[in-house]
Design a protein around this motif. Structure first.
Motif, PDB file in Angstrom:
ATOM      1  N   VAL A   1     -12.751   3.918   8.753  1.00 24.25           N
ATOM      2  CA  VAL A   1     -11.931   3.146   8.450  1.00 24.25           C
ATOM      3  C   VAL A   1     -11.970   2.473   7.096  1.00 24.25           C
ATOM      4  O   VAL A   1     -13.007   2.052   6.499  1.00 24.25           O
ATOM      5  CB  VAL A   1     -11.715   1.568   9.395  1.00 24.25           C
ATOM      6  CG1 VAL A   1     -10.493   0.829   9.365  1.00 24.25           C
ATOM      7  CG2 VAL A   1     -12.187   1.818  11.084  1.00 24.25           C
ATOM      8  N   GLY A   2     -10.673   2.822   5.944  1.00 21.00           N
ATOM      9  CA  GLY A   2     -10.511   2.679   4.869  1.00 21.00           C
ATOM     10  C   GLY A   2      -9.074   3.205   4.296  1.00 21.00           C
ATOM     11  O   GLY A   2      -8.306   3.346   5.081  1.00 21.00           O
ATOM     12  N   PRO A   3      -8.906   2.854   3.375  1.00 19.51           N
ATOM     13  CA  PRO A   3      -7.471   3.460   2.376  1.00 19.51           C
ATOM     14  C   PRO A   3      -6.916   4.516   3.335  1.00 19.51           C
ATOM     15  O   PRO A   3      -7.537   5.370   3.205  1.00 19.51           O
ATOM     16  CB  PRO A   3      -7.513   3.413   1.073  1.00 19.51           C
ATOM     17  CG  PRO A   3      -8.877   2.572   0.658  1.00 19.51           C
ATOM     18  CD  PRO A   3      -9.747   2.690   1.984  1.00 19.51           C
ATOM     19  N   LYS A   4      -5.604   4.870   3.863  1.00 16.41           N
ATOM     20  CA  LYS A   4      -5.324   5.567   3.743  1.00 16.41           C
ATOM     21  C   LYS A   4      -5.536   7.409   3.137  1.00 16.41           C
ATOM     22  O   LYS A   4      -5.661   8.151   3.432  1.00 16.41           O
ATOM     23  CB  LYS A   4      -3.676   5.395   4.265  1.00 16.41           C
ATOM     24  CG  LYS A   4      -2.784   5.792   3.440  1.00 16.41           C
ATOM     25  CD  LYS A   4      -1.397   5.566   3.953  1.00 16.41           C
ATOM     26  CE  LYS A   4      -0.719   4.772   3.146  1.00 16.41           C
ATOM     27  NZ  LYS A   4       0.874   4.560   3.783  1.00 16.41           N
ATOM     28  N   ASP A   5      -5.408   7.325   1.853  1.00 16.94           N
ATOM     29  CA  ASP A   5      -4.768   7.852   1.071  1.00 16.94           C
ATOM     30  C   ASP A   5      -6.792   8.707   0.989  1.00 16.94           C
ATOM     31  O   ASP A   5      -6.964  10.101   1.108  1.00 16.94           O
ATOM     32  CB  ASP A   5      -5.587   7.367  -0.821  1.00 16.94           C
ATOM     33  CG  ASP A   5      -3.889   7.509  -0.786  1.00 16.94           C
ATOM     34  OD1 ASP A   5      -3.111   7.816  -0.231  1.00 16.94           O
ATOM     35  OD2 ASP A   5      -4.223   7.131  -1.780  1.00 16.94           O
ATOM     36  N   VAL A   6      -7.772   8.345   1.528  1.00 16.97           N
ATOM     37  CA  VAL A   6      -9.147   8.386   1.665  1.00 16.97           C
ATOM     38  C   VAL A   6      -9.638   9.723   2.517  1.00 16.97           C
ATOM     39  O   VAL A   6     -10.222  10.179   3.438  1.00 16.97           O
ATOM     40  CB  VAL A   6     -10.381   7.297   1.601  1.00 16.97           C
ATOM     41  CG1 VAL A   6     -11.678   8.235   2.254  1.00 16.97           C
ATOM     42  CG2 VAL A   6     -10.506   6.646   0.301  1.00 16.97           C
ATOM     43  N   ILE A   7      -8.771   8.411   3.801  1.00 18.99           N
ATOM     44  CA  ILE A   7      -9.137   8.993   5.666  1.00 18.99           C
ATOM     45  C   ILE A   7      -7.666  10.495   5.828  1.00 18.99           C
ATOM     46  O   ILE A   7      -9.040  11.400   6.467  1.00 18.99           O
ATOM     47  CB  ILE A   7      -7.944   8.114   6.159  1.00 18.99           C
ATOM     48  CG1 ILE A   7      -8.597   6.405   6.200  1.00 18.99           C
ATOM     49  CG2 ILE A   7      -7.626   8.664   7.836  1.00 18.99           C
ATOM     50  CD1 ILE A   7     -10.389   6.887   6.804  1.00 18.99           C
ATOM     51  N   GLU A   8      -7.147  10.175   4.335  1.00 19.48           N
ATOM     52  CA  GLU A   8      -5.983  11.854   4.601  1.00 19.48           C
ATOM     53  C   GLU A   8      -7.376  13.067   4.020  1.00 19.48           C
ATOM     54  O   GLU A   8      -7.583  14.196   4.659  1.00 19.48           O
ATOM     55  CB  GLU A   8      -4.872  12.067   4.127  1.00 19.48           C
ATOM     56  CG  GLU A   8      -4.236  11.084   4.622  1.00 19.48           C
ATOM     57  CD  GLU A   8      -2.041  11.436   3.983  1.00 19.48           C
ATOM     58  OE1 GLU A   8      -2.522  11.389   2.522  1.00 19.48           O
ATOM     59  OE2 GLU A   8      -1.960  10.741   3.677  1.00 19.48           O
ATOM     60  N   ALA A   9      -7.473  12.492   3.321  1.00 20.83           N
ATOM     61  CA  ALA A   9      -8.932  13.342   2.102  1.00 20.83           C
ATOM     62  C   ALA A   9     -10.273  14.088   4.014  1.00 20.83           C
ATOM     63  O   ALA A   9     -10.934  14.892   3.359  1.00 20.83           O
ATOM     64  CB  ALA A   9      -9.772  13.049   1.416  1.00 20.83           C
TER      65      ALA A   9
END
Length: 464
Positions: A301-309
């Motif tokens: 769970v975290g910022p969506k930019d990291v989740i996309e990566a």
């Protein structure tokens, strides 16, 4: 066989005077197992060395351990008991096998499960806050190691800080990926192995850290950072622009409160200001907190930019978690806030009782415990005051195996990428980790065995 045990007992006695790694068969055996040798039959391949709990269980099996053998006591177990415990709420699980669930699932996880995970975090930790987690802030992964591996694959050429002692699997993750530099920081036993916000800020500045990896509650120490102290860490990460990877796999195993607060959990999510801007990345899953280790369904769970990566990394690393299990969990009650509270209440009552019994008995036997664990289901114990060869973790481990007791030597939590340090020089040379994961009757049997063989060793030492 009796002959094998007699031979091993003789080897243990020969190690009484060992003062360095080269003199200790136990340490040499481990060092050999850690080596990555060229494969005998497959050109270009290497034999990957055994470390951590894998090595522990391999040695135990060599001496006759099996999960069906009721003579053994497995304190090495890094998983909770998975059967029913008193007062646990009913789990509504119904697997559906159909053409849709037979397809590949999305690499980041199916949306209904991601939404349920996000909603749980919002209900548990973010009530009244403007910034809320959504499915875009959640990445479902096939196990905790897979989640950490995806994260590591996304880390750039930076300095990555981690703390000692900590989870053994971090060592492989910090070793395999060569694009970042792992930098250790030792936690102080006198402070109960707690991470201090001011010290954390100084480490970031002095060592140029851009990423920090740690567990809370801590494995193996059970140290718990919570409330204002945890808020201070999140604030430091935000102000110093340092990404904080928080392994919260034991966040339901919390014992720092009274009966009236049973079911309370701890997460850095409670102190995040903006879910898409604050550099806080949380890893958790059904493995420990829901006592479903075999399902291998976890999340970040975290910022969506990291989740996309992480989704991109997952496409070439693991392909994603089991589709049918994800669907089963999404339609179940396991992520409903009321269920989680009730389940955590039963879990905390049950595991705190086991922790209390184990800690009390270990102290009576003569183990030194720097700080009683406020979290996890582990006890970090010092054997330095026992007579040789029981006064260091590796040789204690080998001796305990002869008495059908399994524990984990402390040096495995000395996360040491490359294994370059002399093993006798490890700060955790005199420690072992005991797990309260198995059922109580197994723990009591092991405690009785240790009391007997340690008692005999003490009596023999006094005679001589």
């Amino acid at each position: 066989s009796h002959t094998m045990f007699k031979k091993l007992a003789g080897q243990v006695l020969e190690e009484v005077k060992a003062e360095r790694e080269a003199d200790s068969l136990a340490h040499q055996r481990l060092r050999d197992a850690m080596k990555e040798k060229e494969h005998k039959f497959l050109p270009g391949f290497k034999q990957v060395g055994k470390t951590g709990v894998i090595y522990v269980m391999s040695r135990a099996r060599e001496l006759g351990f099996s999960y069906e053998n009721e003579e053994w006591s497995n304190f090495g177990q890094g998983a909770p008991e998975t059967g029913n415990i008193p007062d646990q709420p009913e789990r509504n699980l119904d697997a559906v096998f159909n053409a849709v669930n037979n397809e590949y699932g999305p690499v980041a996880g199916i949306k209904p499960l991601r939404e349920k995970i996000a909603n749980l975090y919002n209900a548990r930790y973010r009530q009244g806050k403007e910034s809320q987690y959504t499915a875009d802030n959640v990445c479902v992964c096939p196990g905790g190691r897979a989640a950490l591996t995806r994260i590591a694959a996304c880390v750039g050429e930076v300095n990555v800080g981690y703390f000692l002692p900590d989870y053994t699997a971090y060592e492989q993750i910090l070793t395999v990926f060569k694009n970042f530099i792992p930098i250790p920081n030792t936690l102080d036993a006198s402070s109960g192995y707690l991470l201090d916000g001011e010290v954390f800020a100084n480490e970031i500045e002095s060592r140029g850290l851009q990423v920090v990896l740690t567990s809370n509650p801590g494995n193996p120490t059970g140290a718990l950072v919570e409330k204002e102290e945890l808020n201070a860490l999140v604030k430091v990460a935000r102000e110093k622009h340092c990404t904080f990877i928080m392994d919260e796999f034991y966040s339901h195993y919390i014992y720092s409160h009274g009966e009236e607060d049973l079911g309370r959990n701890v997460s850095s999510a409670a102190f995040v200001d903006d879910v898409n801007k604050d550099p806080i990345l949380i890893v958790d899953g059904f493995t420990k907190n829901w006592r479903l280790p075999g399902w291998r369904v976890c999340w970040a769970v975290g910022p969506k930019d990291v989740i996309e990566a992480m989704q991109s990394a997952g496409s070439f690393l693991d392909g994603g978690a089991n589709h049918i299990l994800q669907d089963t969990l999404a339609r179940s009650n396991l992520l409903d806030p009321d269920f989680v509270r009730a389940d955590a209440t039963a879990l905390q009552r049950h595991f705190k009782n086991k922790r209390d019994i184990v800690v009390k008995r270990l102290k009576e036997i003569g183990f030194k415990i720097d700080a009683e664990p406020n979290g996890t289901f582990y006890v970090w114990a010092n054997v330095e005051n026992f007579p040789a060869p029981l006064n260091n973790g590796m040789q204690f481990f080998e001796t305990a195996l002869l008495h059908k007791v399994i524990c984990v030597p402390g040096i495995f939590f000395d996360v040491n990428p490359g294994k370059r340090r002399e093993l006798f020089n490890s700060p955790y040379h005199h420690y072992v980790r005991f797990s309260c994961g198995p059922p109580l009757e197994i723990l009591v049997r092991g405690l009785d065995s240790m009391a007997e063989f340690i008692g005999k060793a003490k009596a023999k030492a006094q005679e001589s």
